[in-house]
Scaffold this motif. Structure first.
Motif, PDB file in Angstrom:
ATOM      1  N   ALA A  20      20.324  14.364  64.650  1.00  0.00           N
ATOM      2  CA  ALA A  20      20.740  13.178  63.895  1.00  0.00           C
ATOM      3  C   ALA A  20      20.845  11.937  64.778  1.00  0.00           C
ATOM      4  CB  ALA A  20      22.065  13.444  63.191  1.00  0.00           C
ATOM      5  N   ASP A  21      21.368  12.084  65.997  1.00  0.00           N
ATOM      6  CA  ASP A  21      21.517  10.922  66.874  1.00  0.00           C
ATOM      7  C   ASP A  21      20.165  10.327  67.251  1.00  0.00           C
ATOM      8  OD1 ASP A  21      24.261  11.158  66.792  1.00  0.00           O
ATOM      9  OD2 ASP A  21      24.401  12.196  68.718  1.00  0.00           O
ATOM     10  N   PHE A  22      19.203  11.205  67.569  1.00  0.00           N
ATOM     11  CA  PHE A  22      17.874  10.715  67.929  1.00  0.00           C
ATOM     12  C   PHE A  22      17.190  10.062  66.735  1.00  0.00           C
ATOM     13  CE2 PHE A  22      13.279  11.298  68.837  1.00  0.00           C
ATOM     14  CZ  PHE A  22      13.213  10.455  69.934  1.00  0.00           C
ATOM     15  N   VAL A  23      17.366  10.632  65.553  1.00  0.00           N
ATOM     16  CA  VAL A  23      16.787  10.041  64.345  1.00  0.00           C
ATOM     17  C   VAL A  23      17.388   8.659  64.096  1.00  0.00           C
ATOM     18  CG1 VAL A  23      16.568  10.275  61.834  1.00  0.00           C
ATOM     19  CG2 VAL A  23      16.133  12.243  63.312  1.00  0.00           C
ATOM     20  N   ALA A  24      18.683   8.519  64.335  1.00  0.00           N
ATOM     21  CA  ALA A  24      19.325   7.209  64.185  1.00  0.00           C
ATOM     22  C   ALA A  24      18.734   6.200  65.173  1.00  0.00           C
ATOM     23  CB  ALA A  24      20.831   7.332  64.369  1.00  0.00           C
ATOM     24  N   GLU A  25      18.466   6.645  66.403  1.00  0.00           N
ATOM     25  CA  GLU A  25      17.831   5.766  67.396  1.00  0.00           C
ATOM     26  C   GLU A  25      16.418   5.394  66.963  1.00  0.00           C
ATOM     27  OE1 GLU A  25      17.952   7.313  71.412  1.00  0.00           O
ATOM     28  OE2 GLU A  25      19.987   8.058  71.094  1.00  0.00           O
ATOM     29  N   LEU A  26      15.664   6.378  66.476  1.00  0.00           N
ATOM     30  CA  LEU A  26      14.306   6.106  65.977  1.00  0.00           C
ATOM     31  C   LEU A  26      14.345   5.096  64.834  1.00  0.00           C
ATOM     32  CD1 LEU A  26      12.539   9.606  65.769  1.00  0.00           C
ATOM     33  CD2 LEU A  26      11.938   7.706  67.266  1.00  0.00           C
ATOM     34  N   ALA A  27      15.286   5.290  63.941  1.00  0.00           N
ATOM     35  CA  ALA A  27      15.405   4.388  62.799  1.00  0.00           C
ATOM     36  C   ALA A  27      15.739   2.972  63.264  1.00  0.00           C
ATOM     37  CB  ALA A  27      16.457   4.898  61.831  1.00  0.00           C
ATOM     38  N   ALA A  28      16.634   2.845  64.235  1.00  0.00           N
ATOM     39  CA  ALA A  28      16.980   1.515  64.761  1.00  0.00           C
ATOM     40  C   ALA A  28      15.740   0.826  65.316  1.00  0.00           C
ATOM     41  CB  ALA A  28      18.070   1.639  65.825  1.00  0.00           C
ATOM     42  N   THR A  29      14.916   1.582  66.007  1.00  0.00           N
ATOM     43  CA  THR A  29      13.661   1.034  66.531  1.00  0.00           C
ATOM     44  C   THR A  29      12.742   0.623  65.385  1.00  0.00           C
ATOM     45  OG1 THR A  29      13.856   2.377  68.525  1.00  0.00           O
ATOM     46  CG2 THR A  29      11.665   1.528  68.008  1.00  0.00           C
ATOM     47  N   PHE A  30      12.659   1.463  64.367  1.00  0.00           N
ATOM     48  CA  PHE A  30      11.838   1.157  63.188  1.00  0.00           C
ATOM     49  C   PHE A  30      12.324  -0.124  62.513  1.00  0.00           C
ATOM     50  CE2 PHE A  30      11.114   1.939  58.540  1.00  0.00           C
ATOM     51  CZ  PHE A  30       9.734   1.785  58.547  1.00  0.00           C
ATOM     52  N   PHE A  31      13.637  -0.286  62.375  1.00  0.00           N
ATOM     53  CA  PHE A  31      14.191  -1.489  61.744  1.00  0.00           C
ATOM     54  C   PHE A  31      13.849  -2.744  62.541  1.00  0.00           C
ATOM     55  CE2 PHE A  31      17.767   1.465  60.141  1.00  0.00           C
ATOM     56  CZ  PHE A  31      17.012   1.844  59.036  1.00  0.00           C
ATOM     57  N   GLU A  32      13.705  -2.603  63.859  1.00  0.00           N
ATOM     58  CA  GLU A  32      13.326  -3.739  64.709  1.00  0.00           C
ATOM     59  C   GLU A  32      11.819  -3.979  64.686  1.00  0.00           C
ATOM     60  OE1 GLU A  32      14.737  -3.082  68.679  1.00  0.00           O
ATOM     61  OE2 GLU A  32      16.808  -2.820  68.018  1.00  0.00           O
ATOM     62  N   GLU A  33      11.040  -2.900  64.747  1.00  0.00           N
ATOM     63  CA  GLU A  33       9.593  -3.036  64.913  1.00  0.00           C
ATOM     64  C   GLU A  33       8.829  -3.301  63.619  1.00  0.00           C
ATOM     65  OE1 GLU A  33       8.221   0.352  67.122  1.00  0.00           O
ATOM     66  OE2 GLU A  33       9.113  -0.398  68.988  1.00  0.00           O
ATOM     67  N   ALA A  34       9.287  -2.749  62.509  1.00  0.00           N
ATOM     68  CA  ALA A  34       8.549  -2.941  61.255  1.00  0.00           C
ATOM     69  C   ALA A  34       8.428  -4.424  60.871  1.00  0.00           C
ATOM     70  CB  ALA A  34       9.167  -2.125  60.128  1.00  0.00           C
ATOM     71  N   PRO A  35       9.496  -5.226  60.992  1.00  0.00           N
ATOM     72  CA  PRO A  35       9.325  -6.649  60.695  1.00  0.00           C
ATOM     73  C   PRO A  35       8.307  -7.328  61.626  1.00  0.00           C
ATOM     74  CG  PRO A  35      11.633  -6.077  60.600  1.00  0.00           C
ATOM     75  CD  PRO A  35      10.909  -4.879  61.173  1.00  0.00           C
ATOM     76  N   LEU A  36       8.228  -6.852  62.863  1.00  0.00           N
ATOM     77  CA  LEU A  36       7.224  -7.399  63.786  1.00  0.00           C
ATOM     78  C   LEU A  36       5.815  -7.010  63.335  1.00  0.00           C
ATOM     79  CD1 LEU A  36       9.006  -6.639  67.182  1.00  0.00           C
ATOM     80  CD2 LEU A  36       8.967  -8.804  65.903  1.00  0.00           C
ATOM     81  N   MET A  37       5.666  -5.787  62.822  1.00  0.00           N
ATOM     82  CA  MET A  37       4.367  -5.349  62.297  1.00  0.00           C
ATOM     83  C   MET A  37       3.977  -6.165  61.068  1.00  0.00           C
ATOM     84  SD  MET A  37       4.722  -1.248  62.622  1.00  0.00           S
ATOM     85  CE  MET A  37       5.598  -0.606  64.035  1.00  0.00           C
ATOM     86  N   LEU A  38       4.956  -6.450  60.222  1.00  0.00           N
ATOM     87  CA  LEU A  38       4.687  -7.285  59.045  1.00  0.00           C
ATOM     88  C   LEU A  38       4.279  -8.695  59.475  1.00  0.00           C
ATOM     89  CD1 LEU A  38       7.636  -5.966  56.911  1.00  0.00           C
ATOM     90  CD2 LEU A  38       5.218  -5.771  56.286  1.00  0.00           C
ATOM     91  N   ALA A  39       4.943  -9.225  60.490  1.00  0.00           N
ATOM     92  CA  ALA A  39       4.570 -10.541  61.021  1.00  0.00           C
ATOM     93  C   ALA A  39       3.163 -10.497  61.612  1.00  0.00           C
ATOM     94  CB  ALA A  39       5.584 -10.997  62.067  1.00  0.00           C
ATOM     95  N   GLU A  40       2.839  -9.402  62.268  1.00  0.00           N
ATOM     96  CA  GLU A  40       1.496  -9.218  62.829  1.00  0.00           C
ATOM     97  C   GLU A  40       0.442  -9.200  61.715  1.00  0.00           C
ATOM     98  OE1 GLU A  40      -1.199  -8.407  66.103  1.00  0.00           O
ATOM     99  OE2 GLU A  40       0.774  -9.300  65.954  1.00  0.00           O
ATOM    100  N   LEU A  41       0.761  -8.541  60.619  1.00  0.00           N
ATOM    101  CA  LEU A  41      -0.154  -8.529  59.473  1.00  0.00           C
ATOM    102  C   LEU A  41      -0.383  -9.945  58.962  1.00  0.00           C
ATOM    103  CD1 LEU A  41       1.169  -5.418  57.533  1.00  0.00           C
ATOM    104  CD2 LEU A  41      -1.127  -5.668  58.490  1.00  0.00           C
ATOM    105  N   ARG A  42       0.683 -10.716  58.845  1.00  0.00           N
ATOM    106  CA  ARG A  42       0.560 -12.100  58.366  1.00  0.00           C
ATOM    107  C   ARG A  42      -0.292 -12.935  59.319  1.00  0.00           C
ATOM    108  NH1 ARG A  42       3.678 -12.769  54.054  1.00  0.00           N
ATOM    109  NH2 ARG A  42       5.516 -11.450  53.842  1.00  0.00           N
ATOM    110  N   HIS A  43      -0.038 -12.771  60.596  1.00  0.00           N
ATOM    111  CA  HIS A  43      -0.806 -13.541  61.579  1.00  0.00           C
ATOM    112  C   HIS A  43      -2.289 -13.137  61.542  1.00  0.00           C
ATOM    113  CE1 HIS A  43      -1.816 -15.911  64.974  1.00  0.00           C
ATOM    114  NE2 HIS A  43      -1.969 -14.903  65.799  1.00  0.00           N
TER     115      HIS A  43
END
Length: 111
Positions: A20-43
């Motif tokens: 569970a702790d590692f999944v929470a860390e993965l999710a935190a990374t996902f919450f940070e990186e997914a908006p960057l991926m969406l911005a990359e798509l827009r660019h």
């Protein structure tokens, strides 16, 4: 929880395998990186860079699948395969679905 947002069986399997702790860390990374991926798509869409668009959609799809975010992964897969869109409408749809999936994922993580 609607299983079409997050496949809870896949999520629980990930927790059982990784902890569970590692999944929470993965999710935190996902919450940070997914908006960057969406911005990359827009660019990429604005600059007509089809390969960059495909790579960003692929990354978003793969990361979404990790958590069982089914609809988000499916939408990202469509964009990965469809190529460069004429406008940002598909990216807006991805962003809206990310918001839904992120809320559902946070709910699962927080218990």
């Amino acid at each position: 929880m609607n299983d079409t947002i997050i496949d809870t069986a896949a999520f629980e399997e990930l927790k059982a395998t990784a902890g569970a702790d590692f999944v929470a860390e993965l999710a935190a990374t996902f919450f940070e990186e997914a908006p960057l991926m969406l911005a990359e798509l827009r660019h990429a869409q604005r600059s007509a860079d089809a390969e960059r668009y495909r790579r960003a959609a692929h990354s978003l799809k793969s990361n979404s699948q990790t958590f069982g975010a089914l609809q988000l992964a499916a939408l990202a897969r469509v964009q990965e395969l469809a190529g460069l869109p004429a406008d940002a409408t598909p990216i807006d749809a991805l962003h809206a679905e990310f918001d839904i999936a992120a809320a559902a994922l946070r709910e699962l993580i927080d218990g």
